[in-house]
Design a protein around this motif. Structure first.
Motif, short mmCIF file in Angstrom:
data_model
loop_
_atom_site.label_atom_id
_atom_site.label_comp_id
_atom_site.label_asym_id
_atom_site.label_seq_id
_atom_site.Cartn_x
_atom_site.Cartn_y
_atom_site.Cartn_z
N GLY A 369 -20.47 6.83 24.78
CA GLY A 369 -19.65 6.97 25.98
C GLY A 369 -20.07 8.09 26.89
N GLY A 370 -21.12 8.84 26.52
CA GLY A 370 -21.62 9.91 27.37
C GLY A 370 -20.87 11.22 27.22
N VAL A 371 -19.98 11.29 26.22
CA VAL A 371 -19.18 12.51 26.04
C VAL A 371 -19.94 13.56 25.23
CG1 VAL A 371 -17.02 13.41 25.07
CG2 VAL A 371 -17.07 11.17 26.18
N TYR A 372 -20.85 13.13 24.37
CA TYR A 372 -21.51 14.05 23.44
C TYR A 372 -22.18 15.22 24.15
CZ TYR A 372 -24.89 15.92 20.14
OH TYR A 372 -25.63 16.77 19.37
N HIS A 373 -23.09 14.91 25.09
CA HIS A 373 -23.84 15.97 25.74
C HIS A 373 -22.97 16.81 26.68
CE1 HIS A 373 -27.13 13.17 24.58
NE2 HIS A 373 -27.68 14.29 24.22
N ALA A 374 -21.90 16.21 27.17
CA ALA A 374 -21.03 16.94 28.08
C ALA A 374 -20.04 17.84 27.36
CB ALA A 374 -20.28 15.95 28.97
N ALA A 375 -19.61 17.43 26.16
CA ALA A 375 -18.55 18.18 25.48
C ALA A 375 -18.95 18.70 24.11
CB ALA A 375 -17.31 17.29 25.35
N ILE A 376 -19.54 17.83 23.28
CA ILE A 376 -19.81 18.23 21.90
C ILE A 376 -20.98 19.21 21.80
CG2 ILE A 376 -20.50 17.39 19.61
CD1 ILE A 376 -18.94 14.86 20.17
N LEU A 377 -22.08 18.91 22.51
CA LEU A 377 -23.24 19.81 22.43
C LEU A 377 -22.90 21.25 22.85
CD1 LEU A 377 -26.23 20.20 21.80
CD2 LEU A 377 -26.74 19.55 24.16
N PRO A 378 -22.17 21.46 23.96
CA PRO A 378 -21.80 22.85 24.29
C PRO A 378 -21.01 23.54 23.18
CG PRO A 378 -21.46 21.44 26.19
CD PRO A 378 -21.78 20.54 25.04
N ILE A 379 -20.13 22.77 22.49
CA ILE A 379 -19.37 23.35 21.39
C ILE A 379 -20.30 23.72 20.24
CG2 ILE A 379 -17.60 22.88 19.65
CD1 ILE A 379 -16.21 21.10 21.74
N VAL A 380 -21.28 22.85 19.96
CA VAL A 380 -22.27 23.14 18.91
C VAL A 380 -23.00 24.44 19.23
CG1 VAL A 380 -24.45 22.39 17.88
CG2 VAL A 380 -22.60 20.74 18.22
N LEU A 381 -23.41 24.60 20.48
CA LEU A 381 -24.14 25.80 20.86
C LEU A 381 -23.26 27.04 20.82
CD1 LEU A 381 -26.42 24.51 23.75
CD2 LEU A 381 -26.82 24.54 21.29
N LEU A 382 -21.98 26.88 21.16
CA LEU A 382 -21.05 28.01 21.05
C LEU A 382 -20.88 28.43 19.59
CD1 LEU A 382 -18.36 27.01 23.68
CD2 LEU A 382 -19.71 29.11 23.71
N GLU A 383 -20.83 27.45 18.69
CA GLU A 383 -20.76 27.78 17.26
C GLU A 383 -22.03 28.49 16.81
OE1 GLU A 383 -18.78 25.10 14.24
OE2 GLU A 383 -19.38 23.62 15.75
N MET A 384 -23.17 27.98 17.22
CA MET A 384 -24.45 28.55 16.80
C MET A 384 -24.65 29.96 17.33
SD MET A 384 -27.10 25.32 17.05
CE MET A 384 -28.44 26.28 16.34
N GLU A 385 -24.02 30.26 18.48
CA GLU A 385 -24.15 31.59 19.04
C GLU A 385 -23.61 32.65 18.08
OE1 GLU A 385 -22.65 34.09 22.99
OE2 GLU A 385 -21.51 32.37 22.25
N LYS A 386 -22.61 32.29 17.30
CA LYS A 386 -21.97 33.25 16.41
C LYS A 386 -22.64 33.33 15.04
CE LYS A 386 -18.94 33.81 19.63
NZ LYS A 386 -18.97 35.02 20.46
N THR A 387 -23.08 32.16 14.53
CA THR A 387 -23.55 32.14 13.14
C THR A 387 -24.95 31.57 12.96
OG1 THR A 387 -22.50 29.98 12.81
CG2 THR A 387 -21.18 31.93 12.30
N GLY A 388 -25.53 31.00 13.99
CA GLY A 388 -26.87 30.42 13.85
C GLY A 388 -26.86 28.98 13.41
N ASN A 389 -25.70 28.46 12.98
CA ASN A 389 -25.58 27.04 12.65
C ASN A 389 -24.16 26.60 12.98
OD1 ASN A 389 -24.19 28.15 10.38
ND2 ASN A 389 -26.14 28.22 9.28
N SER A 390 -23.86 25.32 12.76
CA SER A 390 -22.62 24.77 13.30
C SER A 390 -22.07 23.65 12.43
CB SER A 390 -22.91 24.24 14.72
OG SER A 390 -21.97 23.30 15.13
N PHE A 391 -20.76 23.58 12.34
CA PHE A 391 -20.11 22.47 11.62
C PHE A 391 -20.39 21.15 12.32
CE2 PHE A 391 -16.45 19.66 10.90
CZ PHE A 391 -16.42 19.63 9.51
#
Length: 527
Positions: A369-391
């Protein structure tokens, strides 16, 4: 329509700032001229294979010209620098005659030779008092001394092909009272959207372009866990601080697209936005990109030298945007990033299994649906900013990449049609080898509802395994490397295998049922 001629050479300092690629340099000027509805009448340009500061008479050079009818840059002559100078003198006399006749309204000079190869054209321009713009300190000083009508003069230091071209056209258009909106794009076919920096703000594009920086962070984190390499933990800390700079530089470049000038502005803004995390870096970079365009245009209108224009546009824009984040927005931006992390961690802490299952079930509909790159990927990168990996990064790998690999593998082993194996093979290899290209499964999912359902179920089961083992990881890396970048190598391997095997079995069963139904249909028709 005004007509301009371009004269000069690849120059000394200019050679290192675009002159070594003469066609790109000239093309940028042509594009901006077209945006201003200004016609290129002539080009006589000598490009040497080295800086003119070091070039000798025997340096190989090329003479470039312009085909007015075909609208293409031509390579007219190639030889030594001395031979090219002699050849241009014949062109120079013809251009001089044309200027005196009246059809040339302006002259763009770049590191020209007003006492040599370009002497006749320059003198004709002085005689007719046509508008002259140009770069090259010594060259423009000599031209001015001859009494020329110079409306813009500058050195080349700190300039780029784009900023020089825009400066030339802005000065000429202001002199002639012509409306001009610079083209910010790769060609003269750039859209109106490209010319509006506000419409070039694309969070998804900025995040996607920044992804390599986050993968580098994950790699360092993994290496720091190897016995004897624990000193890399300090490198990890440095890289975390560098991520806002990466984001800001990319954001400024995409919003402004003024080549190196926007990159410098973005880096400055990013350095000052470090305390705001990647959200602060993005805000600073976007602000810097917007300011670059505004300050660049204003400085050119105020007749600042092009070098000064670039310094102000790149330096002051970055400082202003960065200081706003530094003093005002950093705490807010940092807190916003923390809220995202707290939200994810909160959901996982309540029920990691349920969180993984829900994420796994939703991730395929999200990417389709095109939501992944707009919403999920930024959240992944925000998680990685803190710990280097992401749930969610781990769910991405097991629920998208591995499921896609399982679907394509099943179509290699037992396809409905032999031709499908050929389609599936590259997709399987890319997913396993590079951790991306989940779209390879689309043809099989969209053509068979059972495969589609199997993909979602497999992704849900694999996501549930991520929750069971409390895995944090990332996609976009080779499958054999992904477990090494996670916080739980064995758990991640199991979750990845679950996604692949489940999708493989579901697809295998769906293909066999489809083949059996197809065979029965053929038998009925033949009967």
């Amino acid at each position: 329509m005004k007509r301009v001629a371009i004269v000069g050479s690849s120059g000394g300092n200019l050679y290192n700032l675009g002159g070594k690629e003469p066609e790109k340099l000239l093309k940028e000027i042509i594009n901006q001229a077209m945006a201003a509805d200004i016609h290129i009448a002539k080009i006589q340009f000598i490009a040497a294979q080295g800086s003119m500061d070091m070039a000798g008479k025997d340096t190989i050079s090329t003479v470039y010209s312009w085909d007015d009818e075909a609208n293409v840059i031509l390579s007219l002559f190639r030889g030594t620098l001395e031979e090219c100078n002699q050849y241009v003198r014949t062109l120079d006399e013809a251009l001089s005659t044309e200027i005196k006749a009246g059809p040339v309204d302006g002259l763009i000079s770049m590191s020209a030779d007003p006492d040599g190869a370009n002497q006749h054209a320059i003198m004709a321009a002085v005689e007719k008092q046509i508008a002259i713009v140009g770069t090259g300190g010594t060259s423009m000083a000599l031209i001015s001394a001859k009494g020329a009508n110079v409306v813009l003069t500058s050195g080349t230091t700190g300039t780029t092909n784009r900023t020089r071209a825009i400066s030339f056209m802005t000065a000429l258009c202001k002199h002639w009272g012509i409306s001009y909106r610079p083209i910010i794009g790769e060609s003269s076919g750039a859209s109106a959207i490209s010319n509006n920096p506000w419409k070039r703000i694309n969070i998804r594009g900025i995040m996607m372009s920044s992804l390599p920086g986050f993968i580098a962070l994950a790699l360092i984190l993994a290496l720091s866990k190897i016995p004897g390499l624990d000193m890399l933990s300090s490198v990890f800390d440095v890289l975390i601080k560098a991520l806002p700079v990466v984001i800001a530089a990319i954001a400024a470049k995409q919003v402004s697209d003024m080549e190196e000038v926007s990159v410098v502005a973005g880096v400055l803004a990013g350095v000052l936005s470090i305390d705001g995390g990647i959200i602060g870096g993005m805000i600073g970079g976007i602000g810097a990109g917007l300011l670059v365009n505004v300050l660049f245009r204003k400085c050119v209108e105020w007749h600042f030298p092009t070098t000064t224009v670039n310094i102000i546009a790149g330096g002051v824009s970055g400082l202003l945007a960065g200081l706003i984040v530094f003093y005002l927005l950093a705490p807010i931006a940092l807190q916003a990033g923390e809220w995202v992390k707290v939200l994810i961690e909160g959901a996982v802490s309540v029920s990691p299994v349920a969180a993984g299952l829900i994420a796994g079930l939703l991730i395929w509909p999200a990417i389709i649906g095109g939501v992944y790159h707009a919403a999920i990927l930024p959240i992944v990168l925000l998680e990685m900013e803190k710990t280097g990996n992401s749930f969610l990064g781990a769910v991405d790998m097991v629920g998208l990449v591995m499921v896609s690999a399982g679907i394509t593998l099943a179509n290699i082993v037992s396809p409905r049609d032999k031709s499908e194996a050929t389609v599936a093979t590259p997709g399987f290899l890319i997913n396993m080898g590079f951790g991306t290209f989940v779209e390879a499964a689309y043809p099989f999912m969209f053509s068979n509802k059972a495969v589609f359902a199997g993909a979602i179920i497999s992704s849900g089961i694999a996501g549930m395994m991520v929750g069971v083992f409390d895995v944090r990881g990332t996609a976009y890396v080779p499958s054999v490397m992904a477990p090494l970048l996670s916080n739980n190598m064995i758990g991640f391997v199991f979750a990845m295998a679950t996604g692949l095997v489940c999708a493989f079995l579901f697809t295998l069963l769906a293909n066999r049922i489809a083949k059996k139904r197809g065979k029965q249909s053929i038998e009925k028709l033949s009967a």
